[in-house]
Design a protein around this motif. Structure first.
Motif, mmCIF file in Angstrom:
data_model
loop_
_atom_site.group_PDB
_atom_site.id
_atom_site.type_symbol
_atom_site.label_atom_id
_atom_site.label_comp_id
_atom_site.label_asym_id
_atom_site.label_seq_id
_atom_site.Cartn_x
_atom_site.Cartn_y
_atom_site.Cartn_z
ATOM 1 N N ARG A 11 0.124 -3.321 -6.252
ATOM 2 C CA ARG A 11 -0.251 -2.107 -5.528
ATOM 3 C C ARG A 11 -0.259 -2.407 -4.018
ATOM 4 O O ARG A 11 -1.308 -2.501 -3.371
ATOM 5 C CB ARG A 11 -1.618 -1.601 -6.004
ATOM 6 C CG ARG A 11 -1.948 -0.187 -5.559
ATOM 7 C CD ARG A 11 -3.261 0.313 -6.147
ATOM 8 N NE ARG A 11 -3.159 0.623 -7.575
ATOM 9 C CZ ARG A 11 -3.631 -0.118 -8.547
ATOM 10 N NH1 ARG A 11 -4.247 -1.270 -8.273
ATOM 11 N NH2 ARG A 11 -3.510 0.232 -9.821
ATOM 12 N N THR A 12 0.924 -2.529 -3.457
ATOM 13 C CA THR A 12 1.050 -2.860 -2.031
ATOM 14 C C THR A 12 0.706 -1.683 -1.128
ATOM 15 O O THR A 12 0.435 -1.878 0.061
ATOM 16 C CB THR A 12 2.479 -3.340 -1.720
ATOM 17 O OG1 THR A 12 3.416 -2.364 -2.187
ATOM 18 C CG2 THR A 12 2.772 -4.677 -2.389
ATOM 19 N N THR A 13 0.712 -0.467 -1.682
ATOM 20 C CA THR A 13 0.342 0.692 -0.856
ATOM 21 C C THR A 13 -1.104 0.619 -0.397
ATOM 22 O O THR A 13 -1.469 1.239 0.614
ATOM 23 C CB THR A 13 0.572 2.005 -1.627
ATOM 24 O OG1 THR A 13 -0.072 1.920 -2.913
ATOM 25 C CG2 THR A 13 2.056 2.265 -1.820
ATOM 26 N N ASP A 14 -1.930 -0.150 -1.090
ATOM 27 C CA ASP A 14 -3.316 -0.340 -0.650
ATOM 28 C C ASP A 14 -3.388 -1.124 0.659
ATOM 29 O O ASP A 14 -4.427 -1.130 1.331
ATOM 30 C CB ASP A 14 -4.129 -1.083 -1.712
ATOM 31 C CG ASP A 14 -4.486 -0.203 -2.900
ATOM 32 O OD1 ASP A 14 -4.213 1.014 -2.834
ATOM 33 O OD2 ASP A 14 -5.024 -0.730 -3.891
ATOM 34 N N ASN A 53 -2.035 -15.246 9.535
ATOM 35 C CA ASN A 53 -1.361 -16.205 8.656
ATOM 36 C C ASN A 53 0.141 -15.975 8.519
ATOM 37 O O ASN A 53 0.838 -16.832 7.951
ATOM 38 C CB ASN A 53 -1.985 -16.168 7.258
ATOM 39 C CG ASN A 53 -3.468 -16.472 7.274
ATOM 40 O OD1 ASN A 53 -4.282 -15.636 6.901
ATOM 41 N ND2 ASN A 53 -3.835 -17.664 7.725
ATOM 42 N N LEU A 54 0.642 -14.864 9.018
ATOM 43 C CA LEU A 54 2.054 -14.526 8.805
ATOM 44 C C LEU A 54 2.696 -14.044 10.091
ATOM 45 O O LEU A 54 2.077 -13.350 10.897
ATOM 46 C CB LEU A 54 2.178 -13.419 7.752
ATOM 47 C CG LEU A 54 3.588 -12.877 7.490
ATOM 48 C CD1 LEU A 54 4.460 -13.933 6.810
ATOM 49 C CD2 LEU A 54 3.530 -11.608 6.646
ATOM 50 N N TYR A 104 5.902 -7.709 2.736
ATOM 51 C CA TYR A 104 5.439 -9.087 2.841
ATOM 52 C C TYR A 104 4.029 -9.145 3.416
ATOM 53 O O TYR A 104 3.175 -9.928 2.968
ATOM 54 C CB TYR A 104 6.400 -9.928 3.683
ATOM 55 C CG TYR A 104 6.435 -11.367 3.251
ATOM 56 C CD1 TYR A 104 5.367 -12.216 3.535
ATOM 57 C CD2 TYR A 104 7.516 -11.893 2.548
ATOM 58 C CE1 TYR A 104 5.378 -13.544 3.134
ATOM 59 C CE2 TYR A 104 7.532 -13.221 2.136
ATOM 60 C CZ TYR A 104 6.462 -14.039 2.434
ATOM 61 O OH TYR A 104 6.469 -15.352 2.025
ATOM 62 N N LYS A 105 3.759 -8.321 4.417
ATOM 63 C CA LYS A 105 2.396 -8.263 4.958
ATOM 64 C C LYS A 105 1.410 -7.823 3.876
ATOM 65 O O LYS A 105 0.281 -8.321 3.800
ATOM 66 C CB LYS A 105 2.345 -7.295 6.137
ATOM 67 C CG LYS A 105 2.985 -7.818 7.416
ATOM 68 C CD LYS A 105 2.807 -6.824 8.549
ATOM 69 C CE LYS A 105 3.364 -7.376 9.850
ATOM 70 N NZ LYS A 105 3.196 -6.400 10.978
ATOM 71 N N ALA A 106 1.871 -6.891 3.038
ATOM 72 C CA ALA A 106 1.005 -6.394 1.966
ATOM 73 C C ALA A 106 0.682 -7.496 0.958
ATOM 74 O O ALA A 106 -0.456 -7.627 0.508
ATOM 75 C CB ALA A 106 1.661 -5.207 1.278
#
Length: 553
Positions: free
Chosen positions: A286-289, A355-356, A341-343
């Motif tokens: 659930r990357t939309t979170d 961290n990224l 990727y951030k998600a």
């Protein structure tokens, strides 16, 4: 005295004023000093008084006067003027400015190195081309920029590991293997396969190594071509990069993630954190979170893992190895990759801002005789690293690709970058170094004694062109630090061109070696130290870019 030394001195003066109770402020962590546009305003200026005034509860000029009085008492300071609303304009004593040349020569290869990024453990991933073909021009740009960035980060005190991630698992490898099989049997490449002379060359190498491979059952045959072909292709990629001066600390195989169970582990971690769900027979994150535009699949409905699942596992692996910052360099066509990727980083409990870091690079277009360069016959569809090096040489290629900001598209003129002329930037910089090397050889032939750092008198360096060159040499450590922090190797290249130009202007009006029966004077010796300092900075700067500093041209 370099800008860094002056910055430290001003900070110490502020600390002294606070300790005495003259100023009631918090001592700043860093004091910014800059070269004023007008040389009449001194060697360097700082706005520290303006920044401290509100905290001190006093007018900026009053704070500036307090600091100026203390600075005037410091060794190496000739004059301090308070200007405008509270600027501090500092003029070095003549010997303090000349000492820059002595310090640069004495420091040697260490000149320009700082501890600005000390304590940071950085995993720097770049190139990462699939082992299905030679490194193309886009990957070549990342090879030049990524390697230079690694050198910059190291020079600024960071602990850097350069990493190449090769996708030796998945459908593209299957297509590569089928293409090799087709070539070995003299058939055209599959519709979704790979073309180019290199496919035939690798297929022939596989057959030569395993003579009976084409007689195996189809499935076994394809597997042998896959294993052997990937190994040969990746060996060629590594060799071409090494010839370009780029060697990685780690070559990380995607297949090891699958074999080690890392994908199952990371999905389990994400599930425990409450971010995984099932829908339509697939497993989703659930990357939309976390700001992504849509959720991303981890396992497809057919049970196969997605590339994104491998990305999750790979990131977790990097963090488990102790890297606190993961830097990834990608082409502009991967812009849509950033959000997901951030998600995933956030879903794993990390801070994407801390961290990224993902750097996106623009395209490179090669031009010759005003026309786009033809495609590489060997690669079939793209221009390769080897094509570029063959056209202009490794030094010019590296310099040209690192000279532009990564967010700018490059139109690289092969005619320009291959000629020995002053309009070729890398030639211009390298020629300045070779010119100084020749001059220093001449001084040695004349038997001129340069003395030592302890005995040389740098006070004669007072000509405006000498002062310009000293100031330029003094800027190098700041250029390195800023280029590292901003991920901008091009700043080093542009600085080197300015330094070379400053040196040539100095040389045009300041006679260095004596003529005929002229005596060797203290000015002669001081100027030779200044020349040696300039050569050292040119060497160090070119080394950051992975480019040679020739002694002769």
């Amino acid at each position: 005295m370099t800008p860094e030394q002056l910055s430290a001195l001003v900070r110490a003066v502020v600390a002294g004023a606070v300790e005495r109770g003259t100023l009631a402020v918090a001592v700043p962590d860093d004091v910014v000093v800059e070269r004023p546009r007008n040389p009449e305003h001194g060697d360097y200026a700082t706005t520290v008084a303006l920044k401290l005034a509100k905290q001190a509860g006093r007018p900026p000029r009053e704070v500036a006067e307090v600091l100026a009085a203390d600075l005037r008492e410091q060794p190496g300071i000739a004059r301090v003027d308070v200007a405008g609303p509270g600027f501090l304009n500092v003029t070095f004593a003549q010997g303090a400015l000349g000492q820059i040349a002595v310090d640069a020569v004495t420091a040697g290869e260490a000149y320009g190195r700082t501890d600005a990024l000390a304590g940071q453990r950085v995993n720097l991933e770049f190139v990462s081309a699939n082992p299905t073909g030679p490194v193309h021009i886009g990957g070549t740009r990342w090879a030049a920029v990524g390697d230079a960035l690694g050198r910059l980060l190291t020079a600024s005190g960071a602990d850097v590991s350069r990493e190449y991630y090769f996708n030796d698992a998945g459908s593209q490898i299957d297509r590569f293997a089928r293409s090799l099989v087709a070539a070995a049997h003299g058939r055209p490449a599959p519709e979704d396969g790979y073309a180019g002379d290199y496919i035939g060359e690798i297929a022939a190498s596989v057959v030569a190594a395993e003579p009976g491979v084409t007689e195996l059952p189809a499935e076994q045959e394809q597997e042998r071509f896959r294993v052997r072909g990937v190994d040969l292709m990746f060996g060629e990629i590594k060799a071409s990069l090494a010839d370009f001066g780029v060697v990685f600390d780690t070559y990380f195989s995607e297949a090891t993630l699958h074999a080690s169970g890392a994908l199952e582990k990371v999905i389990g971690t994400l599930r425990e954190r409450g971010h995984v769900y099932e829908a339509d027979g697939a497993t989703w994150l659930r990357t939309t979170d976390f700001g992504d535009d849509k959720d991303r699949p981890l396992v497809k409905s057919d049970g196969d893992y997605t590339y994104f699942a491998a990305d999750c596992a790979y990131y977790q692996d990097k963090r488990s190895r102790g890297f606190d910052r993961v830097v990834i360099m990608l082409g502009a066509d991967h812009a849509g990759y950033v959000g997901r990727y951030k998600a995933l980083v956030a879903a794993l409990g990390d801070d994407p801002a801390a961290n990224l870091e993902i750097l996106l690079g623009q395209l490179v277009n090669l031009v010759r005789d005003g026309q786009p360069l033809r495609m590489s016959k060997r690669a079939g569809t793209v221009i390769t690293l080897a094509d570029l090096v063959e056209a202009v040489g490794a030094d010019a290629a590296r310099y040209a690709l690192a000279r532009a900001s990564v967010d700018q598209q490059i139109d690289l003129d092969l005619d320009l970058w291959s000629r020995a002329a002053s309009d070729n930037p890398v030639f211009y910089v390298q020629y300045a170094h070779a010119r100084i090397a020749s001059l220093l050889r001449g001084a040695a032939d004349l038997g001129i004694d340069l003395g030592t750092a302890a005995t040389v008198d740098a006070t004669p360096l007072a000509h405006p062109r000498e002062v310009d060159l000293l100031r330029a040499v003094a800027e190098f450590p700041r250029v390195v630090t800023a280029a590292a922090e901003l991920r901008a190797p091009h700043r080093v290249a542009r600085y080197l061109e300015e330094l070379a130009g400053t040196y040539h202007r100095f040389y045009d009006v300041c006679r260095v070696l004596p003529r005929g029966d002229d005596e060797v004077t203290p000015t002669t010796v001081a100027r030779l130290w200044l020349c040696a300092a300039t050569a050292q900075v040119l060497r160090n700067g070119l080394a950051v870019l992975g480019v040679q500093a020739p002694e002769r041209m």
